[in-house]
Design an enzyme around this catalytic site. Structure first.
Site, PDB file in Angstrom:
ATOM      1  CD  GLN A  18      -6.880  -4.602   4.065  1.00 62.07           C
ATOM      2  OE1 GLN A  18      -7.826  -5.357   4.326  1.00 62.07           O
ATOM      3  NE2 GLN A  18      -7.071  -3.333   3.750  1.00 62.07           N
ATOM      4  CG  ASP A  35       0.568  -2.560   6.166  1.00 62.03           C
ATOM      5  OD1 ASP A  35      -0.395  -2.765   6.925  1.00 62.03           O
ATOM      6  OD2 ASP A  35       0.488  -1.822   5.161  1.00 62.03           O
ATOM      7  CG  HIS A  48      -1.876   0.994   1.434  1.00 59.96           C
ATOM      8  ND1 HIS A  48      -1.603   2.264   1.849  1.00 59.96           N
ATOM      9  CD2 HIS A  48      -3.212   0.946   1.221  1.00 59.96           C
ATOM     10  CE1 HIS A  48      -2.740   2.959   1.899  1.00 59.96           C
ATOM     11  NE2 HIS A  48      -3.724   2.183   1.523  1.00 59.96           N
ATOM     12  CE  LYS A 103      -7.162  -0.423   6.303  1.00 63.75           C
ATOM     13  NZ  LYS A 103      -8.035   0.049   5.243  1.00 63.75           N
TER      14      LYS A 103
HETATM   15  N1  C6P Z   1      -6.317   0.307   2.900  1.00 56.55           N
HETATM   16  C1  C6P Z   1      -8.188  -0.107   1.409  1.00 56.55           C
HETATM   17  O1  C6P Z   1      -9.293   0.153   0.941  1.00 56.55           O
HETATM   18  P1  C6P Z   1      -4.956   3.628   7.259  1.00 56.55           P
HETATM   19  O2  C6P Z   1      -5.542   4.474   6.183  1.00 56.55           O
HETATM   20  O3  C6P Z   1      -3.746   4.245   7.888  1.00 56.55           O
HETATM   21  O4  C6P Z   1      -5.954   3.130   8.248  1.00 56.55           O
HETATM   22  O5  C6P Z   1      -4.455   2.274   6.525  1.00 56.55           O
HETATM   23  C2  C6P Z   1      -3.578   2.346   5.443  1.00 56.55           C
HETATM   24  C3  C6P Z   1      -3.323   0.979   4.903  1.00 56.55           C
HETATM   25  C4  C6P Z   1      -2.065   0.433   5.060  1.00 56.55           C
HETATM   26  N2  C6P Z   1      -1.781  -0.800   4.647  1.00 56.55           N
HETATM   27  C5  C6P Z   1      -2.704  -1.582   4.053  1.00 56.55           C
HETATM   28  C6  C6P Z   1      -2.349  -2.967   3.632  1.00 56.55           C
HETATM   29  C7  C6P Z   1      -3.997  -1.062   3.850  1.00 56.55           C
HETATM   30  O6  C6P Z   1      -4.914  -1.840   3.266  1.00 56.55           O
HETATM   31  C8  C6P Z   1      -4.304   0.248   4.255  1.00 56.55           C
HETATM   32  C9  C6P Z   1      -5.658   0.855   3.984  1.00 56.55           C
HETATM   33  C10 C6P Z   1      -7.676   0.709   2.566  1.00 56.55           C
HETATM   34  O7  C6P Z   1      -7.503  -1.027   0.974  1.00 56.55           O
HETATM   35  C11 C6P Z   1      -7.830   2.173   2.317  1.00 56.55           C
HETATM   36  S1  C6P Z   1      -6.755   2.757   1.031  1.00 56.55           S
END
Ligand code: C6P
Length: 403
Positions: free
Chosen positions: A201, A198, A121, A224
């Site tokens: 997910q 990370d 990401h 999430k």
């Molecule tokens: N992905 C998706 O629709 P934040 O925005 O800080 O809570 O998370 C960022 C982030 C970082 N790593 C991974 C693997 C992610 O999936 C995400 C957020 C969302 O896939 C919004 S772009």
């Protein structure tokens, strides 16, 4: 414990509504999950019963707010098998990774190497690009195989004595690939590199044990994980956190301040400048306590069955191409329909009450590597059921006839 998905779903008030005149089918769980009553109530109770600042006031409300805030930290620590002082509250995964890239990244030197992967990401790419720019370190990228899994032989070939950091996602948000992180961490450690996972997910789909993984840093977001937005977690190995300089300066993160110099508070407060998101932490603690009371093994099997069902239907659906078919992937079905732009597919699904995400999913380099502008992504969670899959495919038949 036997699973009753209807009862579980009933605990999420938002899911019982109709949108655009149709019962809502929510398949955008990769973007954010919905919140159970237990979380909504915990946040409500915090504001009704003990709203106050933490660690500061000499009064009942402050003591109570501090207790709820710190209990939530303990829930997080237990959830990932860490100790309390290794759990730092942040605004989310993005902020957690930025903290490491700034503070641990401050020790990078010209010629050092940072390894990330094609699946990352943007929030696990850009902070490292910035750290490399500041230090003169070099960013290396693990390539992808055709099914959306990482090329592990190429990964091993990238590692050497200059590798300082390996930062990879545990689960790809765009494709659902689950990376073999235990193996990857072992290989990184063999060359003396520090590792960051990370977990944005991962945490809502299976249990995570940072000690068993042996990672140095682990980042995830509350929203999430059935918790509120604006709160997240950075786990850091104690010795590393102690050696790192602080990030933001201000109240709470200090031990003493004079105009000549300041000294830093003990962990985890050294990295928590300013008044924190107290209600957010309380809400995330409630989300974790709620999730831990469920049968997570059965829920993971339920999600796997949903993905299998959806994949079987997709394979039989003329004109549909699945993007990302790595074995063992979780909860994400990314796809394209022949001749249709993902955005148009998403809009037509929305008109039928089906919520998905479309576009590059904040993984532009991955989309470039796949040679596509984006995908339609249906992402599943524990409260989805076979009727949601049925509705998705019925709606997709209509989309096909419209286009
Ligand atoms: N992905 C998706 O629709 P934040 O925005 O800080 O809570 O998370 C960022 C982030 C970082 N790593 C991974 C693997 C992610 O999936 C995400 C957020 C969302 O896939 C919004 S772009």
């Amino acid at each position: 414990m036997s699973l009753d998905i209807a009862a579980l779903r009933g605990q999420f008030p938002i899911l019982s509504q109709s949108v655009r005149g149709k019962p809502l089918v929510y398949l955008d769980n990769g973007a954010t999950t919905q919140k159970p009553e237990a979380v909504i109530q915990a946040i409500d109770a915090y504001y009704r019963e003990c709203n106050s600042n933490v660690h500061r006031g000499a009064h009942y409300l402050s003591d109570e707010a501090t207790a709820r805030f710190e209990n939530a930290r303990q829930s997080v620590a237990d959830f990932i098998n860490a100790s309390r002082e290794e759990i730092i509250w942040t605004r989310g995964t993005t902020e957690s990774i930025n903290l490491v890239a700034s503070c641990y990244g401050a020790s990078l030197k010209a010629g050092d190497e940072v390894v990330i992967s094609t699946l990352e990401h943007h929030s696990n790419i850009v902070p490292w690009q910035m750290a490399c720019e500041r230090s003169g370190a070099i960013l290396k990228v693990i390539p992808l195989q055709a099914d959306g899994s990482l090329d592990l032989a190429a990964y091993r070939a990238l590692l050497n004595e200059r590798t300082r950091i390996v930062a990879v996602t545990q689960v790809s948000n765009a494709l659902g690939t689950v990376n073999p992180v235990t193996e990857m961490i072992r290989d990184a450690k063999a060359v003396g590199a520090v590792t960051l996972l990370d977990g944005a997910q991962a945490v809502s789909h299976f249990g995570v044990d940072v000690r068993a993984l042996d990672c140095d840093f682990y980042a995830f977001s509350g929203h999430k994980l059935f918790g509120p937005t604006g709160i997240g977690v950075l786990y850091g190995r104690k010795a590393l956190l102690e050696a790192m300089p602080p990030w933001l300066g201000g109240g709470e993160m200090i031990e003493t301040v004079s105009f000549e110099r300041s000294t830093w508070n003990r962990l985890p407060y050294k990295f928590e400048a300013g008044t924190p998101n107290i209600a957010g932490a309380v809400g995330l603690g409630a989300a974790i306590d709620w999730l831990q009371a469920q049968d997570r093994t059965a829920l993971a099997a339920h999600e796997a069955a949903l993905l299998r069902d959806a994949t079987t239907r997709a394979e039989a659906f003329a004109g549909m191409r699945l993007i990302g078919t790595a074995p063992g992937k979780v909860a994400v079905m990314s796809f394209l329909l022949d001749g249709a732009h993902p955005h148009d597919v998403g809009q037509l699904l929305d008109q039928q009450g089906v919520a998905v995400r479309t576009g590059h999913h904040c993984t532009m380099p991955l989309m470039d590597c796949l040679g596509i502008p984006g995908t339609v992504r249906a992402s599943f969670s524990i409260y989805n059921d076979s009727s949601d899959i049925e509705r998705l495919f019925t709606a997709l038949e209509k989309v096909k006839s419209f286009l």
